[in-house]
Motif scaffolding. Structure first.
Motif, PDB file in Angstrom:
ATOM      1  N   PHE A   1      29.078  19.524  62.483  1.00  9.00           N
ATOM      2  CA  PHE A   1      28.695  19.640  63.464  1.00  9.00           C
ATOM      3  C   PHE A   1      28.404  20.992  62.500  1.00  9.00           C
ATOM      4  CE2 PHE A   1      28.974  16.775  66.880  1.00  9.00           C
ATOM      5  CZ  PHE A   1      27.916  17.279  67.944  1.00  9.00           C
ATOM      6  N   ILE A   2      29.224  22.106  61.621  1.00  7.51           N
ATOM      7  CA  ILE A   2      28.968  22.556  60.712  1.00  7.51           C
ATOM      8  C   ILE A   2      27.948  22.851  60.035  1.00  7.51           C
ATOM      9  CG2 ILE A   2      30.093  24.156  59.706  1.00  7.51           C
ATOM     10  CD1 ILE A   2      31.149  25.099  62.641  1.00  7.51           C
ATOM     11  N   ASN A   3      28.346  20.786  59.797  1.00  9.32           N
ATOM     12  CA  ASN A   3      26.881  21.338  58.663  1.00  9.32           C
ATOM     13  C   ASN A   3      25.686  21.019  58.865  1.00  9.32           C
ATOM     14  OD1 ASN A   3      26.275  20.449  56.155  1.00  9.32           O
ATOM     15  ND2 ASN A   3      26.440  18.288  55.713  1.00  9.32           N
ATOM     16  N   ILE A   4      25.612  20.401  60.217  1.00 11.81           N
ATOM     17  CA  ILE A   4      24.317  19.914  60.795  1.00 11.81           C
ATOM     18  C   ILE A   4      24.201  20.833  61.471  1.00 11.81           C
ATOM     19  CG2 ILE A   4      22.765  18.141  61.885  1.00 11.81           C
ATOM     20  CD1 ILE A   4      23.605  17.484  58.979  1.00 11.81           C
ATOM     21  N   GLU A   5      24.722  21.115  62.581  1.00 12.49           N
ATOM     22  CA  GLU A   5      24.053  21.605  64.117  1.00 12.49           C
ATOM     23  C   GLU A   5      24.735  23.682  63.839  1.00 12.49           C
ATOM     24  OE1 GLU A   5      22.285  20.954  66.173  1.00 12.49           O
ATOM     25  OE2 GLU A   5      22.412  19.523  65.643  1.00 12.49           O
ATOM     26  N   GLY A   6      25.568  23.784  62.726  1.00  8.45           N
ATOM     27  CA  GLY A   6      26.446  25.780  62.672  1.00  8.45           C
ATOM     28  C   GLY A   6      26.908  25.307  63.392  1.00  8.45           C
ATOM     29  N   MET A   7      27.454  24.461  64.238  1.00  8.38           N
ATOM     30  CA  MET A   7      28.525  24.806  65.721  1.00  8.38           C
ATOM     31  C   MET A   7      29.343  23.801  64.988  1.00  8.38           C
ATOM     32  SD  MET A   7      26.117  24.595  68.685  1.00  8.38           S
ATOM     33  CE  MET A   7      24.990  25.254  68.403  1.00  8.38           C
ATOM     34  N   SER A   8      30.209  24.620  66.258  1.00  7.53           N
ATOM     35  CA  SER A   8      31.776  23.724  66.166  1.00  7.53           C
ATOM     36  C   SER A   8      31.240  22.346  67.636  1.00  7.53           C
ATOM     37  CB  SER A   8      33.056  24.467  66.830  1.00  7.53           C
ATOM     38  OG  SER A   8      33.176  24.465  68.378  1.00  7.53           O
ATOM     39  N   PRO A   9      31.850  21.332  67.326  1.00  9.28           N
ATOM     40  CA  PRO A   9      31.474  20.231  68.274  1.00  9.28           C
ATOM     41  C   PRO A   9      31.890  20.414  70.184  1.00  9.28           C
ATOM     42  CG  PRO A   9      33.241  19.280  67.130  1.00  9.28           C
ATOM     43  CD  PRO A   9      32.382  20.216  66.672  1.00  9.28           C
ATOM     44  N   ARG A  10      32.726  21.662  70.231  1.00  9.14           N
ATOM     45  CA  ARG A  10      33.289  22.096  71.207  1.00  9.14           C
ATOM     46  C   ARG A  10      32.006  23.051  71.769  1.00  9.14           C
ATOM     47  NH1 ARG A  10      38.297  21.760  73.459  1.00  9.14           N
ATOM     48  NH2 ARG A  10      39.101  20.990  71.587  1.00  9.14           N
ATOM     49  N   GLU A  11      31.501  23.608  70.467  1.00 12.15           N
ATOM     50  CA  GLU A  11      30.504  24.652  71.303  1.00 12.15           C
ATOM     51  C   GLU A  11      29.221  24.378  71.177  1.00 12.15           C
ATOM     52  OE1 GLU A  11      31.350  28.804  67.833  1.00 12.15           O
ATOM     53  OE2 GLU A  11      30.497  27.105  67.779  1.00 12.15           O
TER      54      GLU A  11
ATOM     55  N   LYS B   1      28.815  14.786  75.667  1.00  9.71           N
ATOM     56  CA  LYS B   1      27.839  14.921  77.638  1.00  9.71           C
ATOM     57  C   LYS B   1      28.453  14.204  78.468  1.00  9.71           C
ATOM     58  CE  LYS B   1      23.086  15.516  75.561  1.00  9.71           C
ATOM     59  NZ  LYS B   1      21.248  15.181  75.976  1.00  9.71           N
ATOM     60  N   GLU B   2      29.284  13.491  78.031  1.00  7.26           N
ATOM     61  CA  GLU B   2      29.902  12.883  79.097  1.00  7.26           C
ATOM     62  C   GLU B   2      31.407  13.579  79.564  1.00  7.26           C
ATOM     63  OE1 GLU B   2      30.933   8.606  77.506  1.00  7.26           O
ATOM     64  OE2 GLU B   2      29.378   8.279  77.149  1.00  7.26           O
ATOM     65  N   PRO B   3      31.177  14.075  80.911  1.00  4.85           N
ATOM     66  CA  PRO B   3      32.265  14.401  81.119  1.00  4.85           C
ATOM     67  C   PRO B   3      34.086  14.541  80.905  1.00  4.85           C
ATOM     68  CG  PRO B   3      31.254  14.685  83.046  1.00  4.85           C
ATOM     69  CD  PRO B   3      31.130  13.574  81.553  1.00  4.85           C
ATOM     70  N   GLN B   4      34.425  13.295  80.281  1.00  2.00           N
ATOM     71  CA  GLN B   4      36.403  13.360  80.440  1.00  2.00           C
ATOM     72  C   GLN B   4      36.034  12.928  78.633  1.00  2.00           C
ATOM     73  OE1 GLN B   4      38.062  13.243  82.724  1.00  2.00           O
ATOM     74  NE2 GLN B   4      36.237  14.023  84.138  1.00  2.00           N
ATOM     75  N   ALA B   5      34.355  13.536  78.108  1.00  4.52           N
ATOM     76  CA  ALA B   5      34.814  13.063  76.073  1.00  4.52           C
ATOM     77  C   ALA B   5      35.506  13.899  75.837  1.00  4.52           C
ATOM     78  CB  ALA B   5      33.362  12.125  75.789  1.00  4.52           C
ATOM     79  N   THR B   6      36.896  13.570  74.988  1.00  2.79           N
ATOM     80  CA  THR B   6      37.122  14.162  73.677  1.00  2.79           C
ATOM     81  C   THR B   6      36.801  14.369  72.378  1.00  2.79           C
ATOM     82  OG1 THR B   6      38.771  12.922  73.298  1.00  2.79           O
ATOM     83  CG2 THR B   6      39.476  14.081  75.145  1.00  2.79           C
ATOM     84  N   LEU B   7      36.949  15.512  71.924  1.00  5.54           N
ATOM     85  CA  LEU B   7      36.391  15.165  70.861  1.00  5.54           C
ATOM     86  C   LEU B   7      37.150  14.413  69.753  1.00  5.54           C
ATOM     87  CD1 LEU B   7      36.788  18.924  69.490  1.00  5.54           C
ATOM     88  CD2 LEU B   7      34.335  17.850  71.377  1.00  5.54           C
ATOM     89  N   PHE B   8      38.531  13.777  69.800  1.00  6.70           N
ATOM     90  CA  PHE B   8      39.023  12.605  69.561  1.00  6.70           C
ATOM     91  C   PHE B   8      38.180  11.811  69.216  1.00  6.70           C
ATOM     92  CE2 PHE B   8      41.398   8.817  68.606  1.00  6.70           C
ATOM     93  CZ  PHE B   8      42.305   9.417  67.330  1.00  6.70           C
TER      94      PHE B   8
ATOM     95  N   LYS C   1      29.245  21.171  73.264  1.00  2.54           N
ATOM     96  CA  LYS C   1      29.454  20.534  73.716  1.00  2.54           C
ATOM     97  C   LYS C   1      29.398  21.448  75.393  1.00  2.54           C
ATOM     98  CE  LYS C   1      33.426  17.780  76.971  1.00  2.54           C
ATOM     99  NZ  LYS C   1      33.042  16.843  76.588  1.00  2.54           N
ATOM    100  N   ASN C   2      29.858  23.083  75.282  1.00  2.00           N
ATOM    101  CA  ASN C   2      30.204  24.000  75.992  1.00  2.00           C
ATOM    102  C   ASN C   2      28.758  24.423  76.376  1.00  2.00           C
ATOM    103  OD1 ASN C   2      33.205  23.499  76.247  1.00  2.00           O
ATOM    104  ND2 ASN C   2      33.163  25.358  74.983  1.00  2.00           N
TER     105      ASN C   2
END
Length: 283
Positions: free
Chosen positions: A97-107, A72-79, A109-110
């Protein structure tokens, strides 16, 4: 509570605290078991019986909960998020994220950005409903006492999606359930996101036949998690698609109707209505 049971409870409570405090180190099963003074086999079995999930899965839940906060932090990169969560890199974060949420971390975050959602309101025997769908299937259906509030809640689930008030074919097929055209239900597609456990519970709900009831304990047994009735109840309560995923068919083992997200009175009416439809089919 017997002395042995109390000892088990205390150990699992300590294990949960240990995992919550040390998740950034991503401890292995052997390490946690040693800290609890148990063999890995005994600890794995005991933790799963009490918590409803394995120690590894619980660690994943704690890790992803932290990752969500950092995302949720605006400047946080996935790494950055991966390293801060105790993961070796963004690829492991992606897999989690794919395993638990069914979506990528980028999805995540967006918040649903680039996702087009159609929604509409319809009448049902139990009040007005809001129903929403993506290109993949129905993603949301809820009873709507107030249209504005219902739409606001939908948008909190997918905050960056683009919304269009339109009744599409996916929604129409789903709404056939209220006109008693059960043959159309096989054509209904759902687009769900949730944890592995939630998805398994919702899939189990789909197997409860029309006019039949089940219990939280029975579902836990079916999932081979006999002591996870509370976790099942939580997953049932978070069902995002009312009626189509029939959480209203789950009652307490005592026979009490129990709580329902959209009201106990409505749940009772739904159970009675389905029983009446079966009687009509017999004649």
């Amino acid at each position: 509570m017997s002395t042995q049971t109390e000892l088990h409870y205390q150990r699992i409570a300590e294990a949960i605290t240990y995992l919550q405090e040390n998740f950034k180190a991503q401890p292995q099963l052997d390490e946690v078991a040693k800290a609890m003074h148990l063999s890995p086999y005994h600890f794995q079995r005991l933790f799963t019986d009490w918590a409803g999930v394995s120690p590894k899965k619980f660690l994943q839940y704690v890790t992803i909960a932290h990752a969500k906060k950092v995302l949720k932090e605006p400047q946080a990169t996935l790494f950055d998020v991966a390293i801060d969560s105790g993961l070796s890199g963004s690829s492991r974060l992606h897999d989690l994220f794919i395993n638990i949420e069914g979506m990528s971390p980028r999805e995540y975050k967006n918040g649903g950005e680039a996702l087009d959602i159609n929604y509409s309101f319809a009448d049902s025997p139990f009040g007005k409903v809001i129903i929403a769908s993506t290109a993949k299937g129905v993603c949301h259906m809820a009873f709507a006492e107030d249209e504005d509030s219902a739409l606001t809640y939908l948008k909190t689930r997918f905050p960056r999606a683009s919304y269009y008030q339109a009744l599409d074919m996916m929604q129409q097929k789903a709404l056939y359930i209220f006109t008693h055209d059960w043959s159309k239900l096989e054509e209904v597609k759902l687009h769900l996101k949730g944890t592995d456990f939630q998805l398994k519970v919702w899939e189990s709900l789909l197997s409860i036949p029309l006019g039949r009831l089940s219990t939280y304990g029975a579902i836990a047994q079916k999932l081979a998690k006999p002591k996870a009735s509370r976790a099942v109840g939580s997953a049932v309560g978070s069902n995002p698609v009312a009626f189509l995923i029939p959480c209203h068919r789950v009652i307490q083992s005592s026979g009490v109707i129990g709580q329902y997200h959209w009201g106990r009175q409505r749940k009772t009416a739904m159970i009675g209505w389905e029983a009446a439809q079966l009687e009509l089919d017999k004649h």
